[in-house]
Design a protein around this motif. Structure first.
Motif, PDB file in Angstrom:
ATOM      1  N   ALA A 162     -10.350  -0.454  13.656  1.00 37.42           N
ATOM      2  CA  ALA A 162     -10.475  -0.280  14.958  1.00 37.42           C
ATOM      3  C   ALA A 162      -9.170   0.437  15.157  1.00 37.42           C
ATOM      4  O   ALA A 162      -8.310  -0.232  15.635  1.00 37.42           O
ATOM      5  N   HIS A 163      -9.603   1.445  16.085  1.00 36.79           N
ATOM      6  CA  HIS A 163      -7.879   2.501  15.898  1.00 36.79           C
ATOM      7  C   HIS A 163      -7.498   1.728  17.546  1.00 36.79           C
ATOM      8  O   HIS A 163      -8.189   1.987  18.392  1.00 36.79           O
ATOM      9  N   ALA A 164      -5.931   2.190  17.450  1.00 34.76           N
ATOM     10  CA  ALA A 164      -5.426   2.085  18.490  1.00 34.76           C
ATOM     11  C   ALA A 164      -5.490   1.123  19.627  1.00 34.76           C
ATOM     12  O   ALA A 164      -6.544   0.796  20.238  1.00 34.76           O
ATOM     13  N   PHE A 165      -6.253  -0.124  18.698  1.00 33.47           N
ATOM     14  CA  PHE A 165      -6.535  -1.647  19.276  1.00 33.47           C
ATOM     15  C   PHE A 165      -5.850  -2.116  19.856  1.00 33.47           C
ATOM     16  O   PHE A 165      -4.595  -1.961  20.252  1.00 33.47           O
ATOM     17  N   ASN A 166      -6.089  -2.290  21.254  1.00 36.65           N
ATOM     18  CA  ASN A 166      -5.845  -3.035  22.738  1.00 36.65           C
ATOM     19  C   ASN A 166      -6.454  -4.005  23.171  1.00 36.65           C
ATOM     20  O   ASN A 166      -6.913  -3.751  24.564  1.00 36.65           O
ATOM     21  N   GLY A 167      -7.125  -5.255  22.613  1.00 36.95           N
ATOM     22  CA  GLY A 167      -8.688  -5.638  22.965  1.00 36.95           C
ATOM     23  C   GLY A 167      -7.368  -7.423  23.301  1.00 36.95           C
ATOM     24  O   GLY A 167      -6.172  -7.405  23.159  1.00 36.95           O
ATOM     25  N   GLY A 183      -5.601  -1.134  14.061  1.00 36.16           N
ATOM     26  CA  GLY A 183      -4.972  -0.039  14.035  1.00 36.16           C
ATOM     27  C   GLY A 183      -3.617  -0.440  15.139  1.00 36.16           C
ATOM     28  O   GLY A 183      -4.045  -0.290  16.366  1.00 36.16           O
ATOM     29  N   PHE A 184      -2.671   0.212  14.591  1.00 41.23           N
ATOM     30  CA  PHE A 184      -1.228  -0.386  15.732  1.00 41.23           C
ATOM     31  C   PHE A 184       0.158   0.522  15.096  1.00 41.23           C
ATOM     32  O   PHE A 184       0.003   0.932  14.085  1.00 41.23           O
ATOM     33  N   ARG A 197       2.448  -5.414  22.429  1.00 43.82           N
ATOM     34  CA  ARG A 197       3.166  -6.074  21.278  1.00 43.82           C
ATOM     35  C   ARG A 197       3.227  -7.853  20.841  1.00 43.82           C
ATOM     36  O   ARG A 197       3.379  -8.164  19.949  1.00 43.82           O
ATOM     37  N   ARG A 198       3.087  -7.962  22.028  1.00 43.51           N
ATOM     38  CA  ARG A 198       1.368  -9.340  22.055  1.00 43.51           C
ATOM     39  C   ARG A 198       0.693  -9.941  20.488  1.00 43.51           C
ATOM     40  O   ARG A 198       0.974 -10.655  19.315  1.00 43.51           O
ATOM     41  N   LEU A 199      -0.095  -8.825  20.619  1.00 46.53           N
ATOM     42  CA  LEU A 199      -1.221  -8.934  19.260  1.00 46.53           C
ATOM     43  C   LEU A 199      -0.226  -8.453  17.911  1.00 46.53           C
ATOM     44  O   LEU A 199      -0.722  -9.195  17.172  1.00 46.53           O
ATOM     45  N   ALA A 200       0.486  -7.296  18.140  1.00 49.19           N
ATOM     46  CA  ALA A 200       0.784  -7.005  16.704  1.00 49.19           C
ATOM     47  C   ALA A 200       1.525  -8.515  16.584  1.00 49.19           C
ATOM     48  O   ALA A 200       1.820  -8.578  15.200  1.00 49.19           O
ATOM     49  N   SER A 201       2.084  -9.128  17.453  1.00 45.84           N
ATOM     50  CA  SER A 201       3.599  -9.916  16.489  1.00 45.84           C
ATOM     51  C   SER A 201       2.492 -11.355  16.621  1.00 45.84           C
ATOM     52  O   SER A 201       3.299 -11.694  14.733  1.00 45.84           O
TER      53      SER A 201
END
Length: 270
Positions: A162-167, A183-184, A197-201
Protein backbone atom coordinates in the motif's frame (compact mmCIF):
# COMPACT_ATOMS: atom_id res chain seq x y z
CA UNK A 1 21.93 -1.43 1.36
CA UNK A 2 18.55 0.21 0.74
CA UNK A 3 15.62 -0.64 -1.55
CA UNK A 4 13.41 2.10 -3.04
CA UNK A 5 10.16 0.20 -3.58
CA UNK A 6 8.47 3.01 -5.53
CA UNK A 7 10.22 5.56 -7.77
CA UNK A 8 8.97 7.05 -11.05
CA UNK A 9 12.46 7.29 -12.50
CA UNK A 10 11.02 7.72 -16.00
CA UNK A 11 9.17 10.93 -15.07
CA UNK A 12 9.82 14.00 -17.21
CA UNK A 13 11.17 15.86 -14.17
CA UNK A 14 14.35 13.80 -14.46
CA UNK A 15 14.80 14.82 -18.08
CA UNK A 16 17.73 12.93 -19.59
CA UNK A 17 19.30 12.34 -16.16
CA UNK A 18 17.42 9.19 -15.08
CA UNK A 19 20.38 6.86 -15.55
CA UNK A 20 22.72 9.26 -13.76
CA UNK A 21 20.26 9.58 -10.89
CA UNK A 22 20.10 5.79 -10.55
CA UNK A 23 23.88 5.55 -10.57
CA UNK A 24 24.23 8.22 -7.90
CA UNK A 25 21.59 6.47 -5.80
CA UNK A 26 23.61 3.28 -6.09
CA UNK A 27 26.68 5.11 -4.87
CA UNK A 28 24.63 6.26 -1.86
CA UNK A 29 23.74 2.66 -1.01
CA UNK A 30 20.43 2.24 -2.86
CA UNK A 31 20.84 -1.22 -4.34
CA UNK A 32 17.40 -1.45 -5.97
CA UNK A 33 14.87 0.99 -7.43
CA UNK A 34 11.44 -0.28 -8.48
CA UNK A 35 10.01 1.77 -11.37
CA UNK A 36 6.22 1.42 -11.72
CA UNK A 37 4.39 2.15 -14.95
CA UNK A 38 1.38 4.47 -14.93
CA UNK A 39 -0.24 3.91 -18.34
CA UNK A 40 -0.06 1.73 -21.43
CA UNK A 41 2.02 4.43 -23.11
CA UNK A 42 4.95 3.93 -20.74
CA UNK A 43 4.98 0.13 -20.38
CA UNK A 44 7.89 -0.09 -22.80
CA UNK A 45 9.59 2.96 -21.37
CA UNK A 46 9.85 1.67 -17.79
CA UNK A 47 11.04 -1.73 -19.01
CA UNK A 48 13.72 -0.15 -21.21
CA UNK A 49 14.84 2.26 -18.47
CA UNK A 50 15.11 -0.58 -15.94
CA UNK A 51 17.19 -2.60 -18.40
CA UNK A 52 19.49 0.33 -19.20
CA UNK A 53 19.93 1.26 -15.57
CA UNK A 54 20.48 -2.33 -14.49
CA UNK A 55 23.17 -2.71 -17.14
CA UNK A 56 25.01 0.30 -15.70
CA UNK A 57 24.47 0.00 -11.96
CA UNK A 58 22.46 -3.20 -11.44
CA UNK A 59 19.93 -1.41 -9.25
CA UNK A 60 16.67 -1.14 -11.22
CA UNK A 61 13.54 -3.19 -11.85
CA UNK A 62 10.03 -2.37 -13.03
CA UNK A 63 6.31 -2.96 -12.60
CA UNK A 64 3.47 -2.71 -15.13
CA UNK A 65 0.06 -1.20 -14.47
CA UNK A 66 -2.43 1.58 -15.10
CA UNK A 67 -2.47 4.31 -12.43
CA UNK A 68 -5.93 5.54 -11.34
CA UNK A 69 -5.11 9.10 -12.40
CA UNK A 70 -4.65 7.78 -15.95
CA UNK A 71 -7.86 5.76 -15.94
CA UNK A 72 -10.01 8.62 -17.37
CA UNK A 73 -8.06 8.47 -20.65
CA UNK A 74 -7.64 4.70 -20.63
CA UNK A 75 -9.61 2.31 -22.84
CA UNK A 76 -10.65 -1.27 -22.17
CA UNK A 77 -8.12 -2.28 -24.82
CA UNK A 78 -5.41 -1.03 -22.44
CA UNK A 79 -6.35 -3.75 -19.97
CA UNK A 80 -5.98 -6.33 -22.73
CA UNK A 81 -2.61 -4.80 -23.61
CA UNK A 82 -1.55 -4.94 -19.96
CA UNK A 83 -2.34 -8.63 -19.70
CA UNK A 84 -0.42 -9.26 -22.91
CA UNK A 85 2.52 -7.17 -21.70
CA UNK A 86 2.62 -9.06 -18.40
CA UNK A 87 2.54 -12.39 -20.20
CA UNK A 88 5.41 -11.26 -22.42
CA UNK A 89 7.43 -9.88 -19.49
CA UNK A 90 6.94 -12.69 -16.98
CA UNK A 91 10.23 -14.26 -18.04
CA UNK A 92 12.12 -10.99 -17.60
CA UNK A 93 13.89 -11.04 -14.22
CA UNK A 94 13.64 -7.24 -14.02
CA UNK A 95 9.82 -7.39 -14.09
CA UNK A 96 8.69 -7.70 -10.47
CA UNK A 97 5.09 -6.53 -9.86
CA UNK A 98 1.81 -5.10 -11.10
CA UNK A 99 1.69 -1.37 -10.49
CA UNK A 100 1.00 1.36 -10.00
CA UNK A 101 -2.68 0.49 -9.65
CA UNK A 102 -5.43 1.38 -7.21
CA UNK A 103 -7.98 4.08 -6.48
CA UNK A 104 -7.78 7.86 -6.01
CA UNK A 105 -10.71 9.64 -4.38
CA UNK A 106 -8.80 12.86 -3.67
CA UNK A 107 -9.00 14.54 -7.09
CA UNK A 108 -12.58 15.86 -7.52
CA UNK A 109 -12.97 14.69 -11.12
CA UNK A 110 -12.05 11.15 -10.10
CA UNK A 111 -14.77 11.18 -7.43
CA UNK A 112 -17.63 11.59 -9.91
CA UNK A 113 -19.83 8.47 -9.92
CA UNK A 114 -18.99 7.33 -13.44
CA UNK A 115 -15.27 7.79 -12.87
CA UNK A 116 -15.36 6.02 -9.51
CA UNK A 117 -16.99 3.06 -11.23
CA UNK A 118 -14.39 3.06 -14.00
CA UNK A 119 -11.53 3.28 -11.52
CA UNK A 120 -12.90 0.33 -9.56
CA UNK A 121 -13.43 -1.71 -12.71
CA UNK A 122 -9.86 -1.10 -13.88
CA UNK A 123 -8.53 -1.86 -10.41
CA UNK A 124 -10.40 -5.15 -10.20
CA UNK A 125 -9.21 -6.29 -13.60
CA UNK A 126 -5.62 -5.45 -12.73
CA UNK A 127 -5.97 -7.38 -9.46
CA UNK A 128 -7.13 -10.35 -11.52
CA UNK A 129 -4.04 -10.06 -13.72
CA UNK A 130 -1.83 -9.97 -10.63
CA UNK A 131 -3.61 -12.96 -9.13
CA UNK A 132 -3.47 -14.93 -12.38
CA UNK A 133 0.29 -14.45 -12.71
CA UNK A 134 1.09 -14.74 -9.00
CA UNK A 135 2.46 -11.21 -8.78
CA UNK A 136 2.36 -8.64 -5.96
CA UNK A 137 0.71 -5.26 -6.47
CA UNK A 138 1.87 -1.69 -5.88
CA UNK A 139 -1.35 0.04 -4.86
CA UNK A 140 -2.31 3.71 -4.86
CA UNK A 141 -4.63 4.30 -1.89
CA UNK A 142 -5.16 8.08 -1.70
CA UNK A 143 -8.40 8.74 0.23
CA UNK A 144 -9.47 5.23 -0.76
CA UNK A 145 -8.10 2.79 1.78
CA UNK A 146 -11.42 1.14 2.64
CA UNK A 147 -12.43 0.76 -0.99
CA UNK A 148 -9.04 -0.69 -1.93
CA UNK A 149 -9.32 -3.12 0.96
CA UNK A 150 -12.79 -4.20 -0.19
CA UNK A 151 -11.44 -5.21 -3.58
CA UNK A 152 -8.32 -6.84 -2.12
CA UNK A 153 -10.55 -9.04 0.04
CA UNK A 154 -12.46 -10.17 -3.04
CA UNK A 155 -9.53 -10.56 -5.44
CA UNK A 156 -6.47 -11.23 -3.32
CA UNK A 157 -3.09 -11.00 -5.07
CA UNK A 158 0.22 -12.43 -3.91
CA UNK A 159 0.90 -9.59 -1.50
CA UNK A 160 2.32 -6.21 -2.36
CA UNK A 161 2.50 -2.68 -0.98
CA UNK A 162 0.00 0.00 0.00
CA UNK A 163 2.04 2.88 -1.41
CA UNK A 164 2.28 6.18 0.51
CA UNK A 165 0.14 4.79 3.30
CA UNK A 166 -1.77 7.37 5.33
CA UNK A 167 -4.73 5.52 6.78
CA UNK A 168 -5.81 4.47 10.24
CA UNK A 169 -4.25 1.82 12.45
CA UNK A 170 -7.29 -0.37 11.84
CA UNK A 171 -6.88 -0.05 8.07
CA UNK A 172 -3.16 -0.78 8.43
CA UNK A 173 -3.94 -3.97 10.37
CA UNK A 174 -6.34 -5.07 7.63
CA UNK A 175 -3.78 -4.50 4.87
CA UNK A 176 -1.27 -6.51 6.89
CA UNK A 177 -3.75 -9.37 7.41
CA UNK A 178 -4.23 -9.47 3.64
CA UNK A 179 -0.50 -9.97 3.16
CA UNK A 180 0.32 -6.38 2.21
CA UNK A 181 3.16 -4.16 3.35
CA UNK A 182 2.90 -0.41 3.94
CA UNK A 183 5.05 2.13 2.11
CA UNK A 184 6.53 5.14 3.92
CA UNK A 185 8.67 7.92 2.48
CA UNK A 186 9.27 11.63 2.57
CA UNK A 187 5.91 12.56 4.10
CA UNK A 188 6.93 11.19 7.49
CA UNK A 189 9.89 13.62 7.65
CA UNK A 190 7.60 16.63 8.21
CA UNK A 191 6.96 17.43 11.87
CA UNK A 192 3.40 18.53 11.05
CA UNK A 193 2.56 15.10 9.56
CA UNK A 194 1.47 13.81 12.96
CA UNK A 195 -0.62 10.83 11.85
CA UNK A 196 1.93 9.52 9.36
CA UNK A 197 4.72 9.90 11.92
CA UNK A 198 2.67 8.06 14.52
CA UNK A 199 1.98 5.24 12.07
CA UNK A 200 5.65 5.02 11.13
CA UNK A 201 6.63 4.98 14.80
CA UNK A 202 4.11 2.45 16.10
CA UNK A 203 3.21 0.00 13.33
CA UNK A 204 5.06 -3.33 13.38
CA UNK A 205 8.44 -2.78 11.78
CA UNK A 206 8.07 -5.95 9.71
CA UNK A 207 5.09 -4.36 7.92
CA UNK A 208 7.02 -1.30 6.67
CA UNK A 209 8.89 -0.76 3.41
CA UNK A 210 10.61 2.41 2.27
CA UNK A 211 10.02 4.43 -0.89
CA UNK A 212 10.65 7.86 -2.35
CA UNK A 213 7.85 8.18 -4.95
CA UNK A 214 10.41 10.40 -6.70
CA UNK A 215 10.13 12.91 -8.22
CA UNK A 216 7.20 13.50 -5.82
CA UNK A 217 6.84 13.55 -2.00
CA UNK A 218 10.18 15.20 -1.32
CA UNK A 219 11.45 14.91 2.25
CA UNK A 220 11.44 18.03 4.43
CA UNK A 221 15.12 18.89 3.92
CA UNK A 222 14.79 19.37 0.15
CA UNK A 223 11.09 20.29 -0.19
CA UNK A 224 9.82 21.62 -2.57
CA UNK A 225 12.69 20.54 -4.82
CA UNK A 226 12.49 17.39 -6.94
CA UNK A 227 12.74 14.17 -4.96
CA UNK A 228 15.25 11.48 -5.90
CA UNK A 229 16.08 7.89 -4.93
CA UNK A 230 19.35 9.30 -3.60
CA UNK A 231 17.30 10.54 -0.63
CA UNK A 232 16.25 7.07 0.50
CA UNK A 233 19.07 6.47 3.03
CA UNK A 234 18.25 9.75 4.77
CA UNK A 235 14.53 8.85 4.73
CA UNK A 236 15.43 5.52 6.30
CA UNK A 237 17.47 7.34 8.94
CA UNK A 238 14.44 9.54 9.65
CA UNK A 239 12.34 6.42 10.24
CA UNK A 240 15.02 5.11 12.57
CA UNK A 241 14.90 8.37 14.49
CA UNK A 242 11.12 8.18 14.86
CA UNK A 243 11.37 4.65 16.20
CA UNK A 244 14.41 5.26 18.42
CA UNK A 245 16.45 2.70 16.51
CA UNK A 246 19.78 2.48 14.79
CA UNK A 247 19.61 3.22 11.05
CA UNK A 248 21.36 -0.08 10.28
CA UNK A 249 18.57 -1.99 12.03
CA UNK A 250 15.93 -0.17 10.01
CA UNK A 251 17.88 -0.75 6.80
CA UNK A 252 18.08 -4.48 7.44
CA UNK A 253 14.41 -4.73 8.36
CA UNK A 254 13.28 -2.69 5.35
CA UNK A 255 15.43 -4.91 3.11
CA UNK A 256 13.79 -8.09 4.46
CA UNK A 257 10.33 -6.56 4.21
CA UNK A 258 10.89 -5.41 0.62
CA UNK A 259 11.90 -8.91 -0.45
CA UNK A 260 8.85 -10.32 1.33
CA UNK A 261 6.57 -7.80 -0.42
CA UNK A 262 8.18 -8.22 -3.86
CA UNK A 263 9.78 -11.69 -3.95
CA UNK A 264 11.07 -11.33 -7.51
CA UNK A 265 13.59 -8.80 -6.19
CA UNK A 266 15.40 -11.57 -4.34
CA UNK A 267 17.31 -13.09 -7.27
CA UNK A 268 18.29 -9.61 -8.50
CA UNK A 269 19.88 -8.84 -5.15
CA UNK A 270 21.46 -12.21 -4.44
Amino acid sequence: MWIDTHCHLDAHEFGAQSLEVAQRAGQEGVSMIVIPAVARANFGEVAALAAQSHALSKNASYALGIHPIYVPQAQDEDLVALRQAVEAAIGDPLFVAIGEIGLDFFIPMLCEPAMREKQERFFREQLRIARDFGLPVLTHVRRSQDQVLKHLRQITPAGGIAHAFNGSFQQAETFIRLGMHLGFGGAMTFTRALQIRRLASELPLDAIVLETDAPDISPSWIHPARNSPEQLPAIGAALAGLRGMDAAEVRQAAWRNSLAAIPRLGPLLA
